[in-house]
Scaffold this active site. Structure first.
Site, short mmCIF file in Angstrom:
data_model
loop_
_atom_site.label_atom_id
_atom_site.label_comp_id
_atom_site.label_asym_id
_atom_site.label_seq_id
_atom_site.Cartn_x
_atom_site.Cartn_y
_atom_site.Cartn_z
N ARG A 73 15.40 -0.64 -8.20
CA ARG A 73 14.37 -0.88 -7.31
C ARG A 73 15.09 -1.93 -6.09
O ARG A 73 15.86 -3.03 -6.75
CB ARG A 73 13.16 -1.83 -7.80
CG ARG A 73 12.07 -1.96 -6.65
CD ARG A 73 11.51 -0.47 -6.21
NE ARG A 73 10.38 -1.06 -5.58
CZ ARG A 73 10.07 -1.18 -4.26
NH1 ARG A 73 11.13 -1.56 -3.53
NH2 ARG A 73 8.93 -1.17 -4.11
N GLU A 81 5.88 5.19 -0.30
CA GLU A 81 6.05 5.84 -1.46
C GLU A 81 6.29 7.48 -1.16
O GLU A 81 5.85 7.90 0.02
CB GLU A 81 4.65 6.04 -2.39
CG GLU A 81 4.38 4.39 -2.73
CD GLU A 81 5.43 4.10 -3.88
OE1 GLU A 81 5.92 4.82 -4.47
OE2 GLU A 81 5.72 2.65 -3.87
N ARG A 124 12.77 -2.21 -13.98
CA ARG A 124 13.77 -1.91 -13.15
C ARG A 124 14.56 -3.13 -12.73
O ARG A 124 14.05 -4.03 -12.29
CB ARG A 124 13.02 -0.96 -11.95
CG ARG A 124 12.45 0.34 -12.10
CD ARG A 124 11.92 0.83 -11.20
NE ARG A 124 10.69 0.01 -10.17
CZ ARG A 124 10.05 0.31 -9.29
NH1 ARG A 124 10.12 1.49 -8.89
NH2 ARG A 124 9.28 -0.30 -8.97
#
Length: 207
Positions: A73, A81, A124
């Protein structure tokens, strides 16, 4: 000249009073809390080690990629998104897909290197990424396809002034869009260190 001598009086030994049960329980409790905090601190310090990874990137959306088995990320930014839409000239358009396409163009098939030491709640790596010497996190904000999310405020201000990317129209902040479209809880700003209060809450959550 003679000196008189007299024995020194003996001191009486008075044994310490036994601690009360309540005092012992408090002492044991404090010891357990201190031990738990040391364990938690050791776990936090282990995360401080910077992890570096490099390779061919799979672009997931405008601010996340996969390098091999490592999901990343991008730190300090927040892009729409993939399924998110924005509005421009009175019509909806797929800004999430365009944000991903922007990152694909920046990478242009070149190897990507990322470095970071924190992870988000989804496991992440929060990374700063580069391709061919270009800082991808910064470039996405400069192009107007990501908002500042703990960093790059100056780049966001310039993109907003130039009406670049999503700033050419109207849009929901990505974190707000996630909340209303069942994309899980809002994440903390990237790069924010855990406070002592966070550490204590995490410790007591298991008690």
């Amino acid at each position: 000249m003679s000196r008189s001598w007299s024995p020194r009086p003996r001191r009486r030994y008075i044994p310490p009073r036994p601690r009360s049960l309540w005092r012992r329980l408090v002492d044991y409790g404090l010891t357990i809390i201190l031990f738990g905090l040391l364990i938690l601190l050791a776990a936090r310090l282990d995360r401080v080690e910077t992890r570096r990874t490099e390779g061919a990137a799979i672009v997931n959306d405008g601010d996340s990629i996969t390098l091999g088995t490592e999901r990343i990320r991008m730190r300090g930014i927040d892009a729409p998104e993939y399924a998110q839409t924005c509005r421009k000239d009175g019509a909806d358009y797929p800004c999430g897909k365009l944000a991903r396409q922007s990152l694909v163009r920046l990478i242009a098939g070149k190897p990507v290197s990322c470095a970071g030491w924190q992870r988000d709640r989804f496991g992440r790596l929060l990374g700063d990424c580069k391709a061919n010497g270009e800082e991808l996190n910064r470039a996405q904000v400069e192009a107007g396809w990501a908002v500042a999310y703990g960093d790059f405020e100056a780049e966001e201000a310039a993109a907003r002034a130039g009406k670049l990317g999503i700033w050419a129209g109207t849009f929901d902040e990505p974190r707000d869009w996630r909340e209303t479209h069942d994309h899980g809880p809002v994440e903390r700003k990237h790069g924010t260190l855990a406070s002592i209060g966070d550490a204590l809450r995490e410790l007591f959550r298991f008690w």
